[in-house]
Design an enzyme around this catalytic site. Structure first.
Site: not given
Lengths: 417, 77
Positions: A165, A305, A316, A337, A342, A403
């Site tokens: 991502c 994110h 985060e 998002k 996403h 990931f």
């Protein structure tokens, strides 16, 4: 060696909430959700039955039938969004040295649907390997920038970055680096993804990564909300034309913003879980600030994110508080998002575009779908909940994490700020 | 036109995205109908599937025009 300055001179977007830059921005400001029940395949037996698909995208509006058949959707999206950005920048019509124009693209997966369909076809046969000759060239992740260069004749550096991502944020950083080092004058960058497929939904469901709020798809992507239960898969593409500042000035190009920093780091922790204290995330923001030679107090807005997963969102925000200290509460923090879902390898690109447009318009798009306070989140933070906020933004940060623990962060600045 | 000829032409129109009028017996896949090397492989595979035949690679190399494809398939059936 003195590094060159790099500016953004063209933008393109193909997203679940808008098929071009104008539509995308209007939807962002109005807090529109792009999420709905999946239309691409029968979801009856799937745990998650919704996603953020593109709306009203018809490949035949952009390609002839033969061309469309040879392109996986992720490559179609790349061509459509980069066409918009290239047209916006006007580089097809000027005298550029095409050996100094590159394409660096991000894709987390690539042609997943092509791979899936070929495997289904093989499994249904008698064991004879009758693969389509276009199977491999359609599927490979690097074919998106290859097709962009074939179309426009750009003969500079050309490849795809793969970091899940974070892929397109890594692409943007690589593009920034090659221009500031003097290797290229212009690089078309960004990313695309088309993973709303049987394999994509099934695979992410197996990881327990996706929201399963089937009763309410439109509100399922709810970053920072106490009831969030996973991310919502999206698809599409974002494209940016990065250009050396003097080169852009000389040809009288419209300049959206300057890209002033890129940061990268790794969690070195787990294949899929974020580091609980967000240590890699802390480091990536610090690296980015250092690279830009900016202080934490200079940052006005952060596009997080913020995927709407229970662990990731908290880690985060903790990292933001740790990096920005007392200034953290004065920053407009958001997660777009909540609207787009996403987009995996395209997330970094469409969110960088959101940051750039935030500066241009002086409006911070909201984090929609927030109803319930999460006790684990510092309540002094301004998460731009539910409604866009007017704000003069001179410096905007965009975070993306993949990931594998890949972290990438970019900083944009108004040219004259 | 024979049944085989019309089915062969329909496949070529579909896979190469060309106009039906262009698909004449003398037309070469690569020189006249815009096929590249991968398109040609795909065409041969489609013929195999449509007519339930096997076309070995060394034979496939000799099928370069619409007419050659029809002749080969008529003989193979």
């Amino acid at each position: 060696m003195k590094l060159k300055r790099v500016v953004v001179t063209g933008l393109g977007a193909l997203t679940p909430i808008g098929n071009n830059i104008q539509e995308y921005w209007d939807s962002l400001v109005n807090g529109k959700s792009g999420c709905a029940p999946i239309t691409y395949f029968d979801t009856e037996k799937f745990k998650t039955k919704f996603a953020c698909e593109l709306k009203n995208f018809n490949a035949l509006d952009h390609f002839d039938r033969k061309e469309a058949r040879k392109l996986d959707r992720f490559a179609q999206y790349a061509l459509v969004s980069s066409d918009e950005a290239i047209l916006d920048a006007g580089i097809d019509f000027i005298d550029v040295d095409k050996f100094r124009v590159g394409v660096i693209w991000g894709a987390g997966i690539g042609g997943l649907e092509t791979f899936q369909d070929e495997m289904i076809n093989y499994a249904e046969g008698d064991g004879t390997p009758r693969f389509n000759p276009f199977f491999i060239p359609k599927m490979i992740a690097d074919i998106a920038p290859a097709n962009i260069s074939i179309k426009h004749g750009f003969m500079g550096p050309n490849y795809t970055t793969v970091s899940a991502c974070a892929s397109s944020a890594n692409a943007i950083i690589d593009a920034f680096n090659y221009i500031r080092l003097g290797t290229c004058d212009i690089i078309v960058t960004g990313g695309s993804e088309a993973a709303v497929t049987i394999a994509g939904m099934g695979g992410f469901n197996a990881m327990h990564a996706l929201s399963t709020l089937n009763e309410s798809p439109e509100t399922a992507s709810r970053p920072f909300d106490a009831t969030r239960d996973g991310f919502v898969l999206g698809e599409g593409a974002g494209a940016l034309v990065l250009e050396e500042y003097e080169h852009a000035k000389k040809r009288g190009a419209k300049i959206y913003a300057e890209i002033v920093g890129g940061g990268m780091s790794s969690d070195a922790h787990h294949m899929t879980a974020p580091h609980p204290e967000g240590r890699g995330v802390e480091r990536v923001m610090l690296n980015c600030l250092n690279d830009a030679n900016l202080k934490p107090e200079d940052v006005d807005a952060i596009n997080t994110h913020g995927t709407s997963t229970p662990l990731g969102d908290v880690a985060e925000l903790k990292a933001i508080v740790s990096v920005f200290g007392k200034h953290a509460k004065d920053i407009n923090i958001n997660s777009t998002k909540s609207m787009t879902g996403h987009l995996l390898g395209a997330a970094g690109a469409i969110e960088a575009i959101a940051s750039i447009l935030t500066m241009k318009h002086g409006i911070v798009p909201p984090t929609i779908n927030h109803t319930t306070v999460d006790e684990n989140i510092d309540q002094s933070l301004n998460l731009t909940l539910n409604k866009a906020q007017k704000r003069e933004v001179n410096v905007a940060m965009s975070n993306t994490f993949g990931f594998g623990g890949h972290n990438a962060c970019v900083l944009f600045k108004k040219l004259d700020a | 036109m024979s049944d085989i000829a019309s089915r062969v032409k329909a496949i070529i129109v579909d896979k190469l995205g060309v106009d039906e009028n262009e698909v004449v017996n003398e037309a070469s896949f690569t020189n006249d109908l815009g096929a590249d090397s991968l398109d040609t492989v795909e065409l041969i595979m489609e013929f195999e599937k449509e007519f339930d035949i096997q076309i070995p690679d060394d034979q496939a190399e000799n099928i370069a025009t619409v007419g050659q494809a029809i002749t080969y398939i008529e003989a193979a059936k």
